[in-house]
Scaffold this active site. Structure first.
Site, mmCIF file in Angstrom:
data_model
loop_
_atom_site.group_PDB
_atom_site.id
_atom_site.type_symbol
_atom_site.label_atom_id
_atom_site.label_comp_id
_atom_site.label_asym_id
_atom_site.label_seq_id
_atom_site.Cartn_x
_atom_site.Cartn_y
_atom_site.Cartn_z
ATOM 1 N N LEU A 141 0.671 -1.229 -0.072
ATOM 2 C CA LEU A 141 -0.375 0.014 -0.356
ATOM 3 C C LEU A 141 0.762 1.492 0.124
ATOM 4 O O LEU A 141 1.814 1.175 0.693
ATOM 5 C CB LEU A 141 -0.688 0.025 1.323
ATOM 6 C CG LEU A 141 -2.186 -1.157 1.360
ATOM 7 C CD1 LEU A 141 -2.193 -1.078 2.572
ATOM 8 C CD2 LEU A 141 -3.123 -1.025 0.285
ATOM 9 N N HIS A 142 0.922 1.771 -1.133
ATOM 10 C CA HIS A 142 1.746 3.434 -0.801
ATOM 11 C C HIS A 142 0.911 4.567 -1.582
ATOM 12 O O HIS A 142 1.766 5.661 -1.975
ATOM 13 C CB HIS A 142 3.108 2.599 -1.399
ATOM 14 C CG HIS A 142 3.000 2.356 -3.420
ATOM 15 N ND1 HIS A 142 2.555 1.673 -2.932
ATOM 16 C CD2 HIS A 142 3.408 3.397 -4.626
ATOM 17 C CE1 HIS A 142 2.100 1.349 -4.904
ATOM 18 N NE2 HIS A 142 3.022 2.627 -5.433
ATOM 19 N N ARG A 143 0.070 4.399 -2.679
ATOM 20 C CA ARG A 143 -0.719 4.996 -3.416
ATOM 21 C C ARG A 143 -1.006 6.237 -2.628
ATOM 22 O O ARG A 143 -1.550 6.823 -1.849
ATOM 23 C CB ARG A 143 -1.979 4.814 -3.949
ATOM 24 C CG ARG A 143 -1.457 3.369 -4.728
ATOM 25 C CD ARG A 143 -1.708 4.311 -6.519
ATOM 26 N NE ARG A 143 -0.631 3.493 -7.412
ATOM 27 C CZ ARG A 143 -0.866 3.625 -9.014
ATOM 28 N NH1 ARG A 143 0.008 4.871 -8.771
ATOM 29 N NH2 ARG A 143 -0.810 2.315 -9.742
ATOM 30 N N ASP A 148 -2.239 -1.584 -3.573
ATOM 31 C CA ASP A 148 -2.543 -0.470 -5.415
ATOM 32 C C ASP A 148 -1.265 -0.118 -5.568
ATOM 33 O O ASP A 148 -1.807 0.790 -6.471
ATOM 34 C CB ASP A 148 -2.929 0.801 -3.650
ATOM 35 C CG ASP A 148 -2.058 0.643 -3.395
ATOM 36 O OD1 ASP A 148 -0.981 1.019 -3.273
ATOM 37 O OD2 ASP A 148 -2.317 2.234 -2.091
#
Length: 376
Positions: free
Chosen positions: A206-208, A281
């Site tokens: 998860l990094h967006r 993501d």
């Protein structure tokens, strides 16, 4: 064109390395002179050096070391650094990959300098201009001289934007070339043992910005992931981007959550290969889970890779719907029938790209791609 033309590849983030490796290897087999510019957008050794080693990429001719920062600061540093290197190296073609800021900066620098460019992974669209990556894709495709599409729908998107068909080539997905090449080495057992996790587990990446850049979004996402962890233990390799924010929101080591540093290419894909579920993501992970047959839940309202939904294991979910979707995915398992992978995801995309570039460097006329047509 010069007698011994030079091709430069601009790589900024780990997905770029995975996409470039098959192209670099294939161009080498065809005897094309080439070099790599590493912009250092992913500057941590775990985010870049390990990937260079795992993928067999040669040492870069330049490493700009731009690091992180706001979009404006990072892109400005990239513009200045890339202009200097491109002028110094004097390439005949610059190849850019994907949709990161390094890609945008390189395409702008080359357009201003009059250097020809090629874009690998052209024509992907989420149709969400709120995504920085979408802006990068549209600008890059508008300026590139050669556009390499990974899936058929990209051809119609590019045509609708006025890109001449003579520039566009449907070649398949070089990221999948790298996956197939690594497949014999992908063994979950050593990674599972080293991380001390149960045999049945999920993976989350998860990094967006939309998911982690505000406390409210990060808290909603982390709460959903924690609910999923009550169904199955989750391993979370944390991208430096958003690490502190996710920790503040409660994503820390616990009984059913294992937070780890970023993994190398082989280790990460080994972990994914053995997972019962992936929550992500990331665009590339959607593609990799499609080939590996692992259920994938993408926490985004849209995807620029719809083919991973129609021909893969991927499903879009909101944070609110993630726990219920995870429960169903774990019960159903993978659903992609063998033999129904996207067209041309066959491990030969890198060579198709290399053949087009080699012919272009020699001045050969190239037939335009057509909707759904498989190149030879």
């Amino acid at each position: 064109m010069r007698e011994n033309p030079l091709v430069l590849h601009v790589l900024g983030a780990r997905p770029n390395f995975v996409k470039a490796a098959p192209v670099v290897r294939a161009l080498g087999e065809l005897g094309v002179r080439q070099g790599i510019i590493h912009t250092g957008q992913h500057y941590d050794a775990l985010m870049s050096d390990v990937f260079f080693a795992d993928l067999g990429l040669p040492e870069p001719v330049a490493n700009l070391g731009v690091g992180s920062g706001s979009h404006a600061k990072q892109t400005a540093a990239l513009l200045v650094g890339l202009e200097e290197v491109v002028q110094e190296q004097d390439p005949d073609l610059v190849v850019v990959y994907g949709d990161v800021n390094s890609t945008l900066a390189a395409i702008l620098v080359c357009a201003k300098l009059g250097v020809r460019t090629a874009h690998v992974e052209a024509g992907l669209r989420s149709f969400d201009r709120g995504m920085p990556e979408e802006v990068n894709r549209v600008v890059t495709d508008a300026l590139a001289d050669l556009l390499f599409a990974t899936s058929p729908e990209a051809l119609s998107y590019l045509a609708n934007e006025g890109v001449p068909a003579s520039k566009v080539h449907l070649v398949g997905n070089p990221m999948i070339d790298s996956l197939y090449a690594a497949l014999p080495s992908l063994d979950p057992a050593p990674v599972v043992e080293r991380l001390a996790i149960p045999a049945r587990y999920a993976v989350a990446t998860l990094h967006r910005p939309a998911n982690v850049d505000t406390p409210e979004a990060a808290k909603e996402l982390v709460d959903a992931v924690l609910q999923v962890s009550r169904l199955i233990p989750i391993v979370v390799p944390i991208h430096p981007r958003g690490k502190a924010r996710l920790a503040e929101a409660g994503l820390v080591d616990g009984e059913s959550i294992k937070v780890v540093d970023p993994l190398g290419y082989v280790d990460f894909l080994s972990l994914v290969r053995g997972a019962a579920l992936v929550v992500t993501d990331s665009g590339g992970v959607q593609e990799e889970t499609t080939v590996l047959g692992v259920p994938c839940l993408t926490v985004r309202p849209n995807t620029e890779r719809p083919i991973t939904i129609t021909h893969g294991t991927n499903r879009l979910v909101t944070p609110a719907l993630l726990p219920a979707a995870a429960e169903k995915a774990l019960a159903d398992g993978a659903t992609t029938p063998a033999g129904e992978l996207p067209v041309l995801w066959d491990g030969q995309a890198g060579m198709r790209v290399a053949r087009v570039i080699s012919a272009w460097l020699k001045g050969d006329n190239l037939a335009p791609a057509s909707q759904g047509k498989r190149p030879e």
